[in-house]
Design an enzyme around this catalytic site. Structure first.
Site, short mmCIF file in Angstrom:
data_model
loop_
_atom_site.label_atom_id
_atom_site.label_comp_id
_atom_site.label_asym_id
_atom_site.label_seq_id
_atom_site.Cartn_x
_atom_site.Cartn_y
_atom_site.Cartn_z
N ASP A 8 0.82 -1.20 0.00
CA ASP A 8 0.00 0.00 0.00
C ASP A 8 0.87 1.26 0.00
O ASP A 8 1.98 1.24 -0.51
CB ASP A 8 -0.94 -0.03 1.23
CG ASP A 8 -2.28 0.62 0.93
OD1 ASP A 8 -2.31 1.86 0.78
OD2 ASP A 8 -3.29 -0.09 0.88
N HIS A 62 -3.59 5.96 3.65
CA HIS A 62 -4.38 4.82 3.20
C HIS A 62 -3.88 3.49 3.76
O HIS A 62 -4.65 2.69 4.29
CB HIS A 62 -4.35 4.80 1.68
CG HIS A 62 -5.28 3.86 1.02
ND1 HIS A 62 -4.95 2.57 0.71
CD2 HIS A 62 -6.55 4.02 0.58
CE1 HIS A 62 -5.97 1.97 0.11
NE2 HIS A 62 -6.95 2.83 0.01
N ASN A 118 -6.21 -3.75 22.59
CA ASN A 118 -5.47 -3.19 23.72
C ASN A 118 -6.25 -2.15 24.52
O ASN A 118 -5.67 -1.43 25.33
CB ASN A 118 -4.17 -2.57 23.22
CG ASN A 118 -4.42 -1.48 22.17
OD1 ASN A 118 -5.56 -1.13 21.89
ND2 ASN A 118 -3.35 -0.95 21.62
N SER A 121 -11.30 -0.52 -1.00
CA SER A 121 -10.02 -0.55 -0.27
C SER A 121 -10.21 -0.92 1.18
O SER A 121 -9.31 -1.48 1.81
CB SER A 121 -9.34 0.82 -0.34
OG SER A 121 -8.74 1.05 -1.57
N ASP A 180 -1.88 1.55 18.08
CA ASP A 180 -2.70 0.37 17.83
C ASP A 180 -2.05 -0.61 16.86
O ASP A 180 -2.61 -1.67 16.59
CB ASP A 180 -4.07 0.79 17.28
CG ASP A 180 -5.22 0.39 18.21
OD1 ASP A 180 -5.00 -0.42 19.12
OD2 ASP A 180 -6.34 0.89 18.01
#
Length: 600
Positions: free
Chosen positions: A180, A220, A233, A416, A189
């Site tokens: 990507d 993206h 988490n 996407s 994260d």
């Protein structure tokens, strides 16, 4: 509000509502006398990109070419490139692909006459940037933090990922490649699941393994990565498979954010050599939306990328790709109005022989997008026999919420966003089935998908089991982890019920086949789309009329309720008609009950 549709398909067609400031990118470096030489190369020698034997300074008019020869030893063809006015930028012996640069307008025609050369194709209609010879590293953005809390989002509950997590979050031995715009590996994260050792930049078509070369030059790729494997988490979001590892393979070039054929070839070969079980490919290979085999340049692009995908699959890697965002019937192609997107677009007549790559290559899983509920997203491409499976991609005000660079979060919509949901499910399947082959993984993705019938839309051809809009159906993470809900214990109502201003509505759900009373931990899954949930009171009503309040005017101006509640209903008989009651007691905001379920 979701911004208007952007000009560029696949990656940016449906805009992002991003939270936080935009990234600042490092300025491109000036051309040097030598192509970039990464500090180290983790790829095997037979596929690694290597510096040309002589120096190559950038000059105006430099174009890139794929020179295709027999797999194995490309040395003779590489010598011919140098002898005919070109330089070898990189090469991939295992698949017989050489990436050449030349400023000569006669280079392609001359090389096509060289013994041992099978095809030659220009990969661009604009110059190779000077940055290719000394690439600047992407910025490493400062990281913000977010308060604790990671509510289950609509897209995750729609594919039952929230239920799957109770069974498995995936195995850390499963590596997923994000091909990507790059990934912010420092994001709170993503950091715990990020695999830096197997990450790389393939921008310009040569592996660049410098630390940070894999970082995002847009947002993206970071968004896609979060949907696949954001950590469980207590912060932000949770990915479909929060226990697997993700690696970034940056294909996008800075400034243009385009994914040229040499970049794609490099990325797919890297995926095969570095043990990626699954890769996500939410792009098409620029600059041609469709590559046609009757054009010599595009034929070489098809062949080079096809070989790279075949190589990756042969090494055990399954490719999953987005179908595109142009509301286009991929099974009935007639025109291409988006190409070439790196110079001047023209409208051309095409046929089904012209391919969207890598999406339409053999072996690649093609994914269409769904909105909230069992509906096709308005923008999603489709095609009977082309679409394999479907997944949430967002639509309208219901985008997919995920990670953004700099520790931030935001929404995007598009195929996407659908593709990484499928990749996450594939990663869960691979976690549950060590040693599974790409072909077996494709089959399992088809088997676990839930059939979605065609709506009243003449474009949707096929059957309920397999059709133009949804392929084999919408993926199901709960099935992927091997958890089948016993008959008579799980009930769901997916019919939409409009919630108007100052109204009370109910959605019924009939429960049968459950003996005795409901459990002390009755699970109530609620999916309500509404623009101001502080207006709402939501109750579960038992068959005997007992009311259990689930939500009572909390949440203020936040949108939507996608949550699973636990109710002690042990004093109530299980069988009968249960109801979800929603009361809107203010003006100005409306919505709908999208779906709800009971698990006994």
């Amino acid at each position: 509000m979701i911004p208007p549709i952007s000009r560029r398909p696949r990656r940016f067609l449906v805009g992002a509502a991003a939270l936080g400031a935009a990234l600042t990118f490092a300025a491109p470096a000036l051309a040097s006398t030598q192509p970039v030489a990464p500090a180290k190369s983790a790829a095997p020698a037979h596929t690694a990109a290597k510096a040309p034997a002589r120096s190559a300074a950038w000059v105006a008019g430099t174009r890139a070419y794929l020179v295709i020869t027999a797999p194995g030893d490309t040395s003779a063809v590489r010598s011919a490139v140098t002898a005919n006015g070109g330089t070898v930028f990189s090469y991939f012996d295992a698949i017989g692909v050489v990436v050449a640069h030349s400023a000569s307008g006669a280079f392609a025609a001359t090389m096509r006459g060289v013994s041992g050369v099978q095809q030659v194709g220009a990969t661009r209609t604009s110059d190779v940037p000077a940055d290719a010879y000394n690439p600047a590293l992407p910025a490493n953005p400062a990281q913000s933090t977010t308060p604790a809390g990671e509510p289950v989002r609509w897209d995750m509950s729609q594919i039952k990922a929230d239920q799957a997590w109770a069974v498995s979050t995936g195995s850390a031995s499963v590596k997923v490649g994000v091909l990507d715009t790059g990934v912010d590996d420092q994001h709170q994260d993503l950091a715990a699941n990020f695999d830096a050792a197997d990450s790389v930049s393939c921008a310009y078509g040569k592996p660049d393994t410098r630390a940070g070369a894999w970082r995002d030059v847009d947002s993206h790729g970071t968004h896609v990565a979060g949907t696949i494997a954001a950590a469980k988490n207590g912060k932000g979001v949770v990915g479909v498979a929060p226990g697997v590892k993700i690696a970034s393979v940056r294909l996008a070039e800075p400034t243009s954010t385009l994914f040229y054929a040499e970049n794609t070839v490099c990325g797919l070969v890297w995926a095969g050599d570095h043990g990626f079980k699954v890769t996500n490919n939410s792009y098409y290979t620029d600059p041609w939306q469709f590559n046609c085999p009757d054009d010599a340049d595009q034929a070489a692009i098809i062949e080079g990328v096809r070989r790279a995908q075949e190589y990756a699959e042969g090494k055990g890697s399954l490719q999953v790709a987005a179908a595109g965002n142009s509301t286009y019937d991929l099974a009935n192609k007639t025109t291409d109005t988006e190409s070439p997107n790196d110079s001047t677009k023209t409208t051309r007549r095409i046929t089904n022989a012209c391919l969207d790559i890598p999406t339409e290559l053999p072996g690649v899983v093609t994914v269409s997008a769904m909105g909230s509920g069992n509906v096709k997203a308005s923008y999603s491409n489709f095609g009977n026999g082309v679409i394999d499976v479907a997944a949430p991609g967002g639509d309208g005000s219901n985008g997919v919420y995920s990670t953004l660079p700099g520790g931030k979060y935001g929404t995007k919509s598009g195929t996407s966003m659908a593709s990484p949901h499928v990749v996450g499910v594939a990663a869960l399947l691979a976690s549950a089935n060590p040693g599974i082959t790409p072909a077996q993984l494709r089959d399992k993705l088809a088997v676990q998908a839930n059939d979605v019938a065609c709506p009243s839309d003449s474009r949707c051809t096929g059957t309920t089991a397999k059709n133009a809009f949804f392929g084999e159906g919408q993926v199901d993470a709960l099935k992927a982890v091997g958890a089948t809900v016993p008959p008579g214990t799980y009930f769901e109502n997916t019919a939409d019920v409009a919630v108007g201003d100052n109204t009370t509505v109910e959605s019924p759900l009939t429960v049968t086949g459950v003996s005795g009373n409901a459990p002390a931990a009755l699970k109530v899954g609620v999916n309500i789309v509404h623009t101001y949930i502080g207006d709402l009171k939501v109750d579960l009503v038992a068959p005997d009329g007992t009311v259990y309040t689930l939500h009572n005017h909390t949440g203020g101006s936040a949108d939507d309720i996608h949550q699973t509640y636990t109710v002690d209903a042990s004093a109530r008989v299980a069988n009968g008609t249960w109801k979800l009651r929603v009361n809107d007691n203010a003006a100005g905001d409306t919505g709908r009950i999208d779906s709800w379920n009971l698990t006994f």
